[in-house]
Scaffold this active site. Structure first.
Site, short mmCIF file in Angstrom:
data_model
loop_
_atom_site.label_atom_id
_atom_site.label_comp_id
_atom_site.label_asym_id
_atom_site.label_seq_id
_atom_site.Cartn_x
_atom_site.Cartn_y
_atom_site.Cartn_z
N SER A 54 16.58 55.66 36.03
CA SER A 54 17.38 56.33 37.04
C SER A 54 16.69 56.27 38.41
O SER A 54 16.45 55.20 38.94
CB SER A 54 17.66 57.77 36.59
OG SER A 54 18.66 58.37 37.36
N ASP A 70 27.61 55.47 31.04
CA ASP A 70 26.74 56.25 31.93
C ASP A 70 27.62 56.98 32.93
O ASP A 70 28.25 56.35 33.79
CB ASP A 70 25.76 55.31 32.63
CG ASP A 70 24.66 56.05 33.38
OD1 ASP A 70 24.94 57.12 33.94
OD2 ASP A 70 23.54 55.52 33.45
N HIS A 119 23.66 58.18 30.21
CA HIS A 119 22.57 58.04 31.17
C HIS A 119 21.23 58.45 30.56
O HIS A 119 20.24 57.74 30.70
CB HIS A 119 22.86 58.89 32.40
CG HIS A 119 21.90 58.68 33.53
ND1 HIS A 119 21.76 57.47 34.18
CD2 HIS A 119 20.99 59.52 34.13
CE1 HIS A 119 20.86 57.56 35.13
NE2 HIS A 119 20.37 58.80 35.11
#
Length: 273
Positions: free
Chosen positions: A95, A224, A253
């Site tokens: 991320s 995601d 995610h």
């Protein structure tokens, strides 16, 4: 606990496990190095030196008022690498951490970095603009900032649902994993949590991706809900020279469960080749 002190006085916590070729893992927002506990053990058991740090403002690192931006995050990482004198380095970022390692590698990592892995990473750029018309509208990020300011504890509890896909039929993520997301989120300084939203959503990594000259494995779940794959991994793979994209069907995610197990196997295969 091990810390380094950066050139602007911030104290950065890190954990250092195992011995062998070094691997640095960079966490997502609003987490810290605890998010990588399973991967740290996996890598150390496989004969690597596994290192993970808490980004400034997060976890056990200090909470300076300034520097909650991607350039400073990458500089902090560079100073950690230099302090530990790491070479032939493998970078792994999830991320926001995916953006951090890409920027570090492009701007600081010349001659030190051998491979990169990103998972659910934010590059090339998240926010919608004239240059990025299919990005996420700025109002979504304004909503994150508002949620953090209004009631960050409840906001992190609520966010854990979409983060791990707990709002999908058949989701198997545990309540414990969601609780740990909340626990780590509550360790972030409010200023850092607020400012980091701009860092991960508005930083443009296009030139960084194009500058990379080492192999990069780009992993992304196609469900995601935080960093949509169509505006992230599927664009990033077209910008890098030596990239491999793997799409994980149904994966969210957050890295957990079956997705975590498969990703772990893929990471070991990629970095051991």
């Amino acid at each position: 606990m091990p810390f380094i002190t950066t050139s602007d006085g911030a104290e950065i916590y890190y954990t250092d496990q195992g011995a062998g070729q070094p691997v640095i893992l960079s966490h997502g927002w609003p987490l810290n190095s605890d998010a990588w506990q399973l991967e740290l053990k996996m890598l150390a058991d496989a004969g690597f030196r596994a290192i993970a740090h808490d980004r400034r403002g997060h976890g056990r690192s200090s909470q300076p008022w300034q520097g909650n931006d991607m350039d400073t995050y990458a500089r902090d990482l560079a100073e950690l690498v230099e302090a530990l004198d790491l070479h032939d380095l493998i970078l792994i970022g999830h991320s926001t951490g995916g953006g951090e390692v890409v920027r570090y590698a492009a701007r600081h990592g010349g001659g030190r970095v051998s491979k990169i892995v990103t998972a659910g990473a934010v590059p090339p750029i998240m926010v919608k603009s004239e240059r990025n018309p299919d990005g996420t509208p700025i109002e979504a990020f304004d909503g994150i900032r508002a949620g953090v300011l209004a009631d960050r504890s409840q906001f992190y509890q609520d966010l854990s649902s979409a983060f791990f896909g707990a709002n999908r039929d058949g989701a198997q993520v545990s309540q414990g994993a969601r609780d740990d997301f909340w626990r780590q989120g509550m360790l972030v300084g409010l200023k850092a949590a607020h400012d980091c939203v701009k860092a991960f959503s508005e930083t443009d990594f296009t030139e960084d991706l194009m500058a990379l000259d080492v192999p990069i494995f780009i992993a992304h779940g196609d469900d995601d809900q935080i960093v949509p794959i169509s505006d992230a991994a599927q664009k990033s793979i077209a910008l890098v020279k030596h990239g491999t994209l793997k799409v994980y069907p149904g994966a969210p995610h957050g890295i957990a469960g079956a997705y975590q197990e498969e990703l772990g196997r893929d990471i070991l295969e990629f970095i051991s080749a």
